[in-house]
Design a protein around this motif. Structure first.
Motif, PDB file in Angstrom:
ATOM      1  N   ALA A  34     -15.411 -47.678 114.770  1.00  0.00           N
ATOM      2  CA  ALA A  34     -16.747 -48.032 115.226  1.00  0.00           C
ATOM      3  C   ALA A  34     -17.810 -47.847 114.150  1.00  0.00           C
ATOM      4  O   ALA A  34     -18.876 -48.474 114.207  1.00  0.00           O
ATOM      5  CB  ALA A  34     -17.118 -47.216 116.468  1.00  0.00           C
ATOM      6  N   LYS A  51     -22.988 -54.461 116.435  1.00  0.00           N
ATOM      7  CA  LYS A  51     -21.655 -54.629 117.001  1.00  0.00           C
ATOM      8  C   LYS A  51     -20.646 -54.898 115.896  1.00  0.00           C
ATOM      9  O   LYS A  51     -20.971 -55.514 114.881  1.00  0.00           O
ATOM     10  CB  LYS A  51     -21.629 -55.795 117.999  1.00  0.00           C
ATOM     11  CG  LYS A  51     -22.534 -55.616 119.197  1.00  0.00           C
ATOM     12  CD  LYS A  51     -22.558 -56.860 120.084  1.00  0.00           C
ATOM     13  CE  LYS A  51     -23.546 -56.697 121.230  1.00  0.00           C
ATOM     14  NZ  LYS A  51     -23.640 -57.934 122.062  1.00  0.00           N
ATOM     15  N   THR A  89     -21.376 -47.637 115.293  1.00  0.00           N
ATOM     16  CA  THR A  89     -22.067 -46.350 115.235  1.00  0.00           C
ATOM     17  C   THR A  89     -22.791 -46.124 113.914  1.00  0.00           C
ATOM     18  O   THR A  89     -23.329 -45.050 113.680  1.00  0.00           O
ATOM     19  CB  THR A  89     -21.064 -45.197 115.463  1.00  0.00           C
ATOM     20  OG1 THR A  89     -20.044 -45.251 114.460  1.00  0.00           O
ATOM     21  CG2 THR A  89     -20.434 -45.290 116.841  1.00  0.00           C
ATOM     22  N   LEU A 140     -13.209 -54.588 117.312  1.00  0.00           N
ATOM     23  CA  LEU A 140     -12.337 -53.557 117.877  1.00  0.00           C
ATOM     24  C   LEU A 140     -11.159 -53.248 116.961  1.00  0.00           C
ATOM     25  O   LEU A 140     -10.433 -52.280 117.194  1.00  0.00           O
ATOM     26  CB  LEU A 140     -11.818 -54.016 119.240  1.00  0.00           C
ATOM     27  CG  LEU A 140     -12.845 -54.038 120.378  1.00  0.00           C
ATOM     28  CD1 LEU A 140     -12.317 -54.852 121.551  1.00  0.00           C
ATOM     29  CD2 LEU A 140     -13.192 -52.624 120.814  1.00  0.00           C
ATOM     30  N   THR A 186     -10.557 -57.634 130.241  1.00  0.00           N
ATOM     31  CA  THR A 186     -11.151 -57.016 129.063  1.00  0.00           C
ATOM     32  C   THR A 186     -12.555 -57.532 128.802  1.00  0.00           C
ATOM     33  O   THR A 186     -13.208 -57.099 127.873  1.00  0.00           O
ATOM     34  CB  THR A 186     -10.286 -57.317 127.827  1.00  0.00           C
ATOM     35  OG1 THR A 186     -10.174 -58.736 127.686  1.00  0.00           O
ATOM     36  CG2 THR A 186      -8.916 -56.720 127.959  1.00  0.00           C
ATOM     37  N   GLY A 223     -16.628 -57.092 121.255  1.00  0.00           N
ATOM     38  CA  GLY A 223     -16.314 -56.113 120.222  1.00  0.00           C
ATOM     39  C   GLY A 223     -16.656 -54.728 120.737  1.00  0.00           C
ATOM     40  O   GLY A 223     -16.473 -54.426 121.909  1.00  0.00           O
ATOM     41  N   GLN A 224     -17.191 -53.909 119.852  1.00  0.00           N
ATOM     42  CA  GLN A 224     -17.612 -52.567 120.232  1.00  0.00           C
ATOM     43  C   GLN A 224     -18.952 -52.257 119.578  1.00  0.00           C
ATOM     44  O   GLN A 224     -19.334 -52.874 118.581  1.00  0.00           O
ATOM     45  CB  GLN A 224     -16.569 -51.532 119.802  1.00  0.00           C
ATOM     46  CG  GLN A 224     -16.354 -51.447 118.286  1.00  0.00           C
ATOM     47  CD  GLN A 224     -15.320 -50.406 117.911  1.00  0.00           C
ATOM     48  OE1 GLN A 224     -15.233 -49.341 118.527  1.00  0.00           O
ATOM     49  NE2 GLN A 224     -14.524 -50.699 116.884  1.00  0.00           N
ATOM     50  N   ALA A 225     -19.664 -51.299 120.169  1.00  0.00           N
ATOM     51  CA  ALA A 225     -20.927 -50.874 119.588  1.00  0.00           C
ATOM     52  C   ALA A 225     -20.647 -50.168 118.269  1.00  0.00           C
ATOM     53  O   ALA A 225     -19.830 -49.247 118.207  1.00  0.00           O
ATOM     54  CB  ALA A 225     -21.655 -49.947 120.548  1.00  0.00           C
ATOM     55  N   TYR A 275     -20.265 -60.543 119.237  1.00  0.00           N
ATOM     56  CA  TYR A 275     -19.185 -60.388 118.269  1.00  0.00           C
ATOM     57  C   TYR A 275     -18.120 -61.435 118.584  1.00  0.00           C
ATOM     58  O   TYR A 275     -17.628 -61.517 119.709  1.00  0.00           O
ATOM     59  CB  TYR A 275     -18.578 -58.979 118.272  1.00  0.00           C
ATOM     60  CG  TYR A 275     -17.884 -58.733 116.945  1.00  0.00           C
ATOM     61  CD1 TYR A 275     -18.604 -58.272 115.844  1.00  0.00           C
ATOM     62  CD2 TYR A 275     -16.545 -59.065 116.771  1.00  0.00           C
ATOM     63  CE1 TYR A 275     -17.997 -58.123 114.599  1.00  0.00           C
ATOM     64  CE2 TYR A 275     -15.940 -58.921 115.528  1.00  0.00           C
ATOM     65  CZ  TYR A 275     -16.672 -58.445 114.455  1.00  0.00           C
ATOM     66  OH  TYR A 275     -16.078 -58.332 113.219  1.00  0.00           O
TER      67      TYR A 275
END
Length: 280
Positions: free
Chosen positions: A51, A44, A39, A47, A15, A35-37, A219
């Motif tokens: 988002a 960041k 939006t 998860l 991961t 983490g995730q980008a 993150y």
């Protein structure tokens, strides 16, 4: 940390998260990076949530503090707190959670947008509001505490299913990580985990103060076990500055979907086994 973690070696999972076991006496916390980008223009985020830094339902047991008025959570009983905003640089900013914020005598907490030379640098990709702490005297170690006790006391009133919850997950976006910054995690007055800028940069091969690289704008996720009852975050800095955003907490009494198959159950048990390997 490295010298105390001989038996808890760093492992790189598929991961791409790097997990660290941090122990203080009988307590332990598992720290991972990734983490995730986001939006919503904030760089960041975790998860664990959407988002765009929204949550599906308060009953899910996850909550986010983005320091932006626009992402306030209606279920939290708080008039938006703008007392930490920087004049002229904080349009649309506010603390939205019922948090107790206290600082050592030589430190301050501010909320703003954008970067200001020799004051604060927005985390990479973050055009929204963020928080930072900086000492009044550079070179003097100082701190700001963000206490979730009020939050935990109030959430049971607004969301009865979450009454009596503890925080067993904490995430935050750490911007332009420096060696003079660190984060500590407490259960009341008991230190249950800590991550320093020097440790993070060493593990990710990052450069201190870099304002754009993924290895220096990270993150951070912390998982606490059932005995830790995390409720206080301490941000420590002796330089200009310690910047962070998108603080996400997860409560241990949130609803967890039941496994839908034996295969999923097996993966869950495997995950528990992995977690144990990182604890002393």
């Amino acid at each position: 940390m490295k010298n105390s973690m001989t038996k808890n070696s760093i492992k790189l999972f598929k991961t791409t998260l790097i997990a660290l076991a941090v122990s203080q006496s009988a307590h332990a916390a598992v720290i991972s990076f990734g983490g995730q980008a986001a939006t919503d223009g904030s760089g960041k985020t975790s998860l664990k949530i959407n988002a765009d830094n929204t949550i599906n339902s308060v009953s899910d047991g996850y909550f986010v503090e983005t320091f932006d008025k626009a992402t306030a959570i209606d279920a939290l009983p708080l008039t938006q707190d703008e007392s930490y905003n920087v004049a002229g640089s904080s349009n649309g900013c506010a603390i939205n959670s019922p948090l107790m914020v206290t600082a050592s005598g030589s430190s301050v907490l501010n909320v703003r947008k954008g970067s200001s030379r020799n004051v604060a640098a927005a985390p990479a990709g973050d055009s929204s509001c963020y928080a930072y702490t900086t000492p009044s005297t550079v070179g003097v170690d100082s701190f700001v505490d963000i206490d979730y006790t009020n939050f935990l006391d109030s959430i049971g009133t607004t969301v009865p299913s979450l009454a009596g919850s503890n925080v067993n997950y904490l995430g935050f976006y750490w911007g332009s990580v420096d060696t003079y910054n660190s984060f500590e995690f407490y259960s009341n007055d008991v230190l249950v985990g800590k991550i320093t800028g020097a440790e993070l940069l060493a593990e990710l091969n990052g450069n201190a103060g870099n304002q754009v690289a993924d290895s220096s704008n990270v993150y951070v996720n912390i998982a606490f076990d059932a005995n830790e009852a995390f409720n206080r975050l301490r941000v420590i800095s002796s330089g200009v500055a310690g910047e962070f955003d998108n603080i996400v907490v997860g409560l241990d009494k949130r609803d967890v979907p039941a496994p839908t198959s034996l295969a999923i159950l097996g993966l869950g048990l495997l995950g528990l086994g992995v977690g144990k390997r990182f604890k002393k």
